[in-house]
Structures are given as structure tokens and as C-alpha cells.
Scaffold this motif. Structure first.
Motif, PDB file in Angstrom:
ATOM      1  N   ARG A   7      -2.106  52.260 158.439  1.00 16.63           N
ATOM      2  CA  ARG A   7      -3.152  53.240 158.127  1.00 16.63           C
ATOM      3  C   ARG A   7      -3.831  52.854 156.822  1.00 16.63           C
ATOM      4  NH1 ARG A   7      -2.517  59.446 159.161  1.00 16.63           N
ATOM      5  NH2 ARG A   7      -1.051  58.424 160.538  1.00 16.63           N
ATOM      6  N   VAL A   8      -5.129  52.832 156.868  1.00 20.33           N
ATOM      7  CA  VAL A   8      -5.942  52.583 155.690  1.00 20.33           C
ATOM      8  C   VAL A   8      -6.521  53.925 155.246  1.00 20.33           C
ATOM      9  CG1 VAL A   8      -7.994  51.398 154.813  1.00 20.33           C
ATOM     10  CG2 VAL A   8      -6.510  50.244 156.460  1.00 20.33           C
ATOM     11  N   ILE A  70      -2.830  42.310 153.328  1.00 22.96           N
ATOM     12  CA  ILE A  70      -3.896  41.658 154.094  1.00 22.96           C
ATOM     13  C   ILE A  70      -3.720  42.072 155.548  1.00 22.96           C
ATOM     14  CG2 ILE A  70      -4.922  39.471 154.816  1.00 22.96           C
ATOM     15  CD1 ILE A  70      -3.671  38.190 152.295  1.00 22.96           C
ATOM     16  N   LEU A  71      -4.753  42.639 156.148  1.00 19.73           N
ATOM     17  CA  LEU A  71      -4.733  42.972 157.569  1.00 19.73           C
ATOM     18  C   LEU A  71      -5.053  41.700 158.335  1.00 19.73           C
ATOM     19  CD1 LEU A  71      -6.789  46.282 157.462  1.00 19.73           C
ATOM     20  CD2 LEU A  71      -4.317  46.004 157.347  1.00 19.73           C
ATOM     21  N   GLU A  72      -4.186  41.328 159.280  1.00 23.55           N
ATOM     22  CA  GLU A  72      -4.356  40.058 159.976  1.00 23.55           C
ATOM     23  C   GLU A  72      -4.508  40.272 161.472  1.00 23.55           C
ATOM     24  OE1 GLU A  72      -2.355  36.746 157.279  1.00 23.55           O
ATOM     25  OE2 GLU A  72      -0.860  37.905 158.409  1.00 23.55           O
ATOM     26  N   THR A  98      -8.397  25.381 157.659  1.00 26.31           N
ATOM     27  CA  THR A  98      -7.084  25.193 158.268  1.00 26.31           C
ATOM     28  C   THR A  98      -6.047  25.234 157.153  1.00 26.31           C
ATOM     29  OG1 THR A  98      -8.040  23.921 160.068  1.00 26.31           O
ATOM     30  CG2 THR A  98      -5.658  23.702 159.715  1.00 26.31           C
ATOM     31  N   MET A  99      -5.126  26.178 157.281  1.00 19.82           N
ATOM     32  CA  MET A  99      -4.120  26.422 156.254  1.00 19.82           C
ATOM     33  C   MET A  99      -2.933  25.468 156.434  1.00 19.82           C
ATOM     34  SD  MET A  99      -5.854  28.654 154.840  1.00 19.82           S
ATOM     35  CE  MET A  99      -5.182  29.867 153.757  1.00 19.82           C
ATOM     36  N   PRO A 100      -2.143  25.267 155.371  1.00 17.76           N
ATOM     37  CA  PRO A 100      -1.004  24.345 155.444  1.00 17.76           C
ATOM     38  C   PRO A 100       0.029  24.718 156.503  1.00 17.76           C
ATOM     39  CG  PRO A 100      -1.442  24.967 153.157  1.00 17.76           C
ATOM     40  CD  PRO A 100      -2.327  25.817 154.022  1.00 17.76           C
ATOM     41  N   TRP A 101       0.105  25.971 156.904  1.00 18.05           N
ATOM     42  CA  TRP A 101       1.095  26.406 157.895  1.00 18.05           C
ATOM     43  C   TRP A 101       0.563  26.330 159.318  1.00 18.05           C
ATOM     44  CZ3 TRP A 101      -0.400  29.128 153.614  1.00 18.05           C
ATOM     45  CH2 TRP A 101      -1.374  30.092 153.800  1.00 18.05           C
ATOM     46  N   GLY A 102      -0.648  25.747 159.497  1.00 18.76           N
ATOM     47  CA  GLY A 102      -1.135  25.437 160.836  1.00 18.76           C
ATOM     48  C   GLY A 102      -2.082  26.431 161.468  1.00 18.76           C
ATOM     49  N   ASN A 103      -2.517  27.435 160.726  1.00 19.73           N
ATOM     50  CA  ASN A 103      -3.496  28.386 161.253  1.00 19.73           C
ATOM     51  C   ASN A 103      -4.873  28.083 160.685  1.00 19.73           C
ATOM     52  OD1 ASN A 103      -1.494  29.815 162.584  1.00 19.73           O
ATOM     53  ND2 ASN A 103      -1.269  31.328 160.962  1.00 19.73           N
ATOM     54  N   ARG A 104      -5.879  28.185 161.523  1.00 19.43           N
ATOM     55  CA  ARG A 104      -7.267  28.149 161.059  1.00 19.43           C
ATOM     56  C   ARG A 104      -7.629  29.596 160.774  1.00 19.43           C
ATOM     57  NH1 ARG A 104     -11.039  24.878 159.839  1.00 19.43           N
ATOM     58  NH2 ARG A 104     -13.227  25.186 160.416  1.00 19.43           N
ATOM     59  N   ALA A 105      -8.253  29.854 159.623  1.00 22.83           N
ATOM     60  CA  ALA A 105      -8.425  31.236 159.192  1.00 22.83           C
ATOM     61  C   ALA A 105      -9.736  31.463 158.461  1.00 22.83           C
ATOM     62  CB  ALA A 105      -7.262  31.627 158.277  1.00 22.83           C
ATOM     63  N   ILE A 106     -10.180  32.720 158.506  1.00 19.23           N
ATOM     64  CA  ILE A 106     -11.243  33.209 157.640  1.00 19.23           C
ATOM     65  C   ILE A 106     -10.710  34.458 156.948  1.00 19.23           C
ATOM     66  CG2 ILE A 106     -13.252  32.259 158.832  1.00 19.23           C
ATOM     67  CD1 ILE A 106     -13.576  34.887 160.335  1.00 19.23           C
ATOM     68  N   LEU A 107     -11.167  34.679 155.742  1.00 15.48           N
ATOM     69  CA  LEU A 107     -10.709  35.815 154.961  1.00 15.48           C
ATOM     70  C   LEU A 107     -11.925  36.520 154.373  1.00 15.48           C
ATOM     71  CD1 LEU A 107      -7.931  37.033 153.999  1.00 15.48           C
ATOM     72  CD2 LEU A 107      -8.290  35.764 151.888  1.00 15.48           C
ATOM     73  N   PHE A 108     -11.952  37.852 154.532  1.00 13.85           N
ATOM     74  CA  PHE A 108     -13.063  38.636 153.993  1.00 13.85           C
ATOM     75  C   PHE A 108     -12.569  40.022 153.625  1.00 13.85           C
ATOM     76  CE2 PHE A 108     -13.076  38.776 158.623  1.00 13.85           C
ATOM     77  CZ  PHE A 108     -13.218  40.120 158.933  1.00 13.85           C
ATOM     78  N   ARG A 109     -13.438  40.793 152.980  1.00 15.19           N
ATOM     79  CA  ARG A 109     -13.079  42.143 152.562  1.00 15.19           C
ATOM     80  C   ARG A 109     -13.873  43.167 153.367  1.00 15.19           C
ATOM     81  NH1 ARG A 109      -9.847  42.238 148.190  1.00 15.19           N
ATOM     82  NH2 ARG A 109      -9.797  40.373 146.912  1.00 15.19           N
ATOM     83  N   LEU A 115      -8.452  43.265 152.167  1.00 18.39           N
ATOM     84  CA  LEU A 115      -8.548  41.910 152.708  1.00 18.39           C
ATOM     85  C   LEU A 115      -8.247  41.879 154.203  1.00 18.39           C
ATOM     86  CD1 LEU A 115      -6.827  39.880 149.870  1.00 18.39           C
ATOM     87  CD2 LEU A 115      -9.201  39.636 150.623  1.00 18.39           C
ATOM     88  N   ILE A 116      -9.032  41.097 154.930  1.00 17.79           N
ATOM     89  CA  ILE A 116      -8.845  40.904 156.366  1.00 17.79           C
ATOM     90  C   ILE A 116      -8.799  39.412 156.627  1.00 17.79           C
ATOM     91  CG2 ILE A 116      -9.793  41.310 158.666  1.00 17.79           C
ATOM     92  CD1 ILE A 116     -11.421  43.608 157.262  1.00 17.79           C
ATOM     93  N   ASN A 117      -7.799  38.998 157.385  1.00 14.71           N
ATOM     94  CA  ASN A 117      -7.637  37.598 157.771  1.00 14.71           C
ATOM     95  C   ASN A 117      -7.729  37.509 159.290  1.00 14.71           C
ATOM     96  OD1 ASN A 117      -6.879  34.829 157.772  1.00 14.71           O
ATOM     97  ND2 ASN A 117      -4.738  35.384 158.006  1.00 14.71           N
ATOM     98  N   LEU A 118      -8.676  36.753 159.793  1.00 18.19           N
ATOM     99  CA  LEU A 118      -8.703  36.418 161.212  1.00 18.19           C
ATOM    100  C   LEU A 118      -8.198  34.993 161.314  1.00 18.19           C
ATOM    101  CD1 LEU A 118     -12.160  37.804 162.419  1.00 18.19           C
ATOM    102  CD2 LEU A 118     -10.008  39.016 162.064  1.00 18.19           C
ATOM    103  N   PHE A 119      -7.215  34.770 162.186  1.00 18.71           N
ATOM    104  CA  PHE A 119      -6.622  33.440 162.257  1.00 18.71           C
ATOM    105  C   PHE A 119      -6.395  33.009 163.694  1.00 18.71           C
ATOM    106  CE2 PHE A 119      -2.913  36.125 162.512  1.00 18.71           C
ATOM    107  CZ  PHE A 119      -2.027  35.429 163.326  1.00 18.71           C
ATOM    108  N   GLN A 120      -6.266  31.699 163.831  1.00 18.41           N
ATOM    109  CA  GLN A 120      -6.029  31.060 165.125  1.00 18.41           C
ATOM    110  C   GLN A 120      -5.016  29.942 164.906  1.00 18.41           C
ATOM    111  OE1 GLN A 120      -9.585  29.011 166.250  1.00 18.41           O
ATOM    112  NE2 GLN A 120      -8.643  27.918 167.930  1.00 18.41           N
TER     113      GLN A 120
END
Length: 134
Positions: A7-8, A70-72, A98-109, A115-120
């Protein structure tokens, strides 16, 4: 135990609901003017007005003051989501990376600064790690 929702708390439910409806591509359920839920199969994002906090008997939760969560959201194509959301998002923190742990991500507010992270998952290890998570 099942993780049901996050809940936000905000001072402007309508603004935040409209933003997340655009980001998530779904319509919120609005059981009360001070509360909304955006329901996905994996979890629910609830949005409550700051005046609802007292209903839980807690002293305080400060709207638009989050600096630790961070909401992901896992998505099919981070680059496509980035293009789709460019006109919607005002505060980009990280363009597709592309992050070191193998996810491609975007981060925005969001409009309240959360913070919101969309990742693949893109590396073999990350794809394997998420393959059983649905």
C-alpha cells in the motif's frame, strides 16, 4: 503465507491512481474515494489517502516520503515499456540498462517520488531464477 499487496499512502489518490493505471495498463478498483487497488495475478498495489492511516491505529505514515522501497514489476520487454512510458513519466532515474544480476531494467519515480523498477530477466541465470515464479 502469501504476499497480498503493498500500500502506498498519498495525499492525492486520484493523481497516483491515474499514473499507475497508465504504467500498469489496468483499471483500478475504487471501493472508496480514499482507497484504490490495482490488482494483478501476482500481487495488488493498493493506494490509500493519508487520512486512512489513522484507521489502522498507527501514529503516522507520511505521504510522498518514501526513500527505502522500490516497487518492482517484471515485464516482457523493458525497452518497449520505456518507449511506451516516455510521455507518461516525468522523473526518469535510469534508462534501459542491463544490471550485473542479469535483469534489464528501467527506474523512475511516480508523482509522489516513489521509485519504480520495471525489469526483464535477460541473462541465462536470471531467466532460470525467474522461470518458476510465474
Amino acid at each position: 503465507m502469501n504476499f497480498a499487496s503493498i500500500r502506498v499512502i498519498t495525499d492525492d489518490v486520484d493523481r497516483l491512481v491515474e499514473f499507475y493505471e497508465k504504467v500498469m495498463g489496468i483499471t483500478a478498483e475504487r471501493p472508496a474515494p480514499v482507497f484504490a487497488e490495482l490488482v494483478l495475478p501476482s500481487c495488488t498495489l493498493a493506494i490509500g489517502h493519508s487520512e486512512t492511516v489513522s484507521l489502522f491505529g498507527v501514529g503516522s505514515a507520511v505521504a510522498a516520503d518514501n526513500r527505502s522501497v522500490i516497487l518492482e514489476f517484471r515485464v516482457q520487454d523493458v525497452d518497449a515499456e520505456y518507449k511506451r512510458l516516455k510521455p507518461v513519466v516525468d522523473d526518469w532515474v535510469k534508462e534501459p540498462t542491463t544490471m550485473p544480476w542479469g535483469n534489464r531494467a528501467i527506474l523512475f519515480r511516480d508523482p509522489d517520488g516513489n521509485l519504480i523498477n520495471l525489469f526483464q530477466p535477460v541473462s541465462e541465470e536470471a531467466i532460470r531464477r525467474f522461470s518458476s515464479r510465474g
